[in-house]
Design an enzyme around this catalytic site. Structure first.
Site, PDB file in Angstrom:
ATOM      1  N   ASP A 158      -0.288  -5.871   0.284  1.00  0.00           N
ATOM      2  CA  ASP A 158      -1.539  -6.153  -0.418  1.00  0.00           C
ATOM      3  C   ASP A 158      -1.325  -7.437  -1.214  1.00  0.00           C
ATOM      4  OD1 ASP A 158      -3.081  -3.905   0.363  1.00  0.00           O
ATOM      5  OD2 ASP A 158      -2.064  -2.663  -1.115  1.00  0.00           O
TER       6      ASP A 158
ATOM      7  N   HIS B 188      -4.025  -0.712  -5.945  1.00  0.00           N
ATOM      8  CA  HIS B 188      -4.412  -1.917  -6.693  1.00  0.00           C
ATOM      9  C   HIS B 188      -4.630  -1.622  -8.174  1.00  0.00           C
ATOM     10  CE1 HIS B 188      -6.285  -3.109  -2.603  1.00  0.00           C
ATOM     11  NE2 HIS B 188      -5.039  -3.540  -2.660  1.00  0.00           N
ATOM     12  N   GLU B 189      -5.367  -0.558  -8.439  1.00  0.00           N
ATOM     13  CA  GLU B 189      -5.686  -0.204  -9.819  1.00  0.00           C
ATOM     14  C   GLU B 189      -4.417   0.078 -10.612  1.00  0.00           C
ATOM     15  OE1 GLU B 189      -9.108   1.153  -7.148  1.00  0.00           O
ATOM     16  OE2 GLU B 189      -6.923   1.179  -7.058  1.00  0.00           O
TER      17      GLU B 189
ATOM     18  N   CYS C  93       0.863  -1.177   0.000  1.00  0.00           N
ATOM     19  CA  CYS C  93       0.000   0.000   0.000  1.00  0.00           C
ATOM     20  C   CYS C  93       0.904   1.233   0.000  1.00  0.00           C
ATOM     21  CB  CYS C  93      -0.902  -0.003   1.228  1.00  0.00           C
ATOM     22  SG  CYS C  93      -1.849   1.533   1.413  1.00  0.00           S
TER      23      CYS C  93
ATOM     24  N   VAL D   4       5.989 -13.646 -24.145  1.00  0.00           N
ATOM     25  CA  VAL D   4       6.733 -13.194 -22.975  1.00  0.00           C
ATOM     26  C   VAL D   4       7.416 -14.424 -22.377  1.00  0.00           C
ATOM     27  CG1 VAL D   4       4.796 -13.403 -21.341  1.00  0.00           C
ATOM     28  CG2 VAL D   4       6.668 -11.831 -20.850  1.00  0.00           C
ATOM     29  N   GLU D   5       8.666 -14.288 -22.027  1.00  0.00           N
ATOM     30  CA  GLU D   5       9.407 -15.395 -21.423  1.00  0.00           C
ATOM     31  C   GLU D   5       9.007 -15.462 -19.949  1.00  0.00           C
ATOM     32  OE1 GLU D   5      11.655 -17.702 -19.361  1.00  0.00           O
ATOM     33  OE2 GLU D   5      12.281 -15.611 -19.113  1.00  0.00           O
ATOM     34  N   SER D   6       8.598 -16.642 -19.489  1.00  0.00           N
ATOM     35  CA  SER D   6       7.937 -16.756 -18.181  1.00  0.00           C
ATOM     36  C   SER D   6       8.845 -16.469 -16.985  1.00  0.00           C
ATOM     37  CB  SER D   6       7.266 -18.119 -18.027  1.00  0.00           C
ATOM     38  OG  SER D   6       8.205 -19.156 -18.118  1.00  0.00           O
TER      39      SER D   6
END
Length: 158
Positions: free
Chosen positions: A63, A97-98, A56, A78-80
């Site tokens: 969070d 969060h957003e 936060c 995308v390479e994991s």
């Protein structure tokens, strides 16, 4: 099917197969991409991240979220491992969060240029309120099968 050489799918600059120090922040984290060998096929790839964490920005409290990232690859995948390190870099990053959810979606879109991408951020309650955040790049490619993200609405003990 033609046999592929391992050298065509790897690059000297990838983090894969190497010991890599965790990035200090999402801004400094490197996202690796590899060529999509099925570029002419519309299909969906999904990453499920059940233990995403950030901080936060006001209280510094942790969070927690369950993220689901769906994308229809374009020229790149995308390479994991690099994705895992990028997402882990949020652990000590303060953001709402957003902001976390949308920033991840935008960064992935900028790096891999998918035909379509969506992210669902299912955040666990803080202050008694769960927050779910959804972002996508635009219209779904015609005919692409996209299963439900499979995360039930938060119910607590109800």
């Amino acid at each position: 099917m033609a046999k592929r050489s391992n050298t065509t799918m790897t690059s000297a600059g990838l983090q894969l197969g190497r010991e890599v120090a965790p990035p200090d922040s999402p801004e400094t984290a490197k996202l690796d991409r590899v060529p999509n060998p099925q570029r002419d096929t519309d299909y969906l790839a999904r990453f499920t991240v059940p233990e995403f964490t950030s901080l936060c920005p006001v209280t510094g409290q942790p969070d927690f979220a369950h993220l689901v990232i769906d994308y229809a690859p374009g020229p790149w995948l995308v390479e994991s491992k690099s994705l895992k390190l990028y997402l882990a870099s949020f652990r000590n990053h303060g953001a709402f969060h957003e902001d976390c959810t949308v920033a991840i979606g935008k960064r992935l879109t900028a790096e891999i240029k998918p035909k379509w991408l969506r992210i669902g951020g299912y955040w666990y309650p803080r202050g008694g309120i769960p927050i779910d955040v959804f972002w996508q790049t635009g219209r779904l490619p015609k005919g692409l099968w996209v299963p439900d993200q499979g995360v039930a609405p938060y119910r607590g003990r109800g």
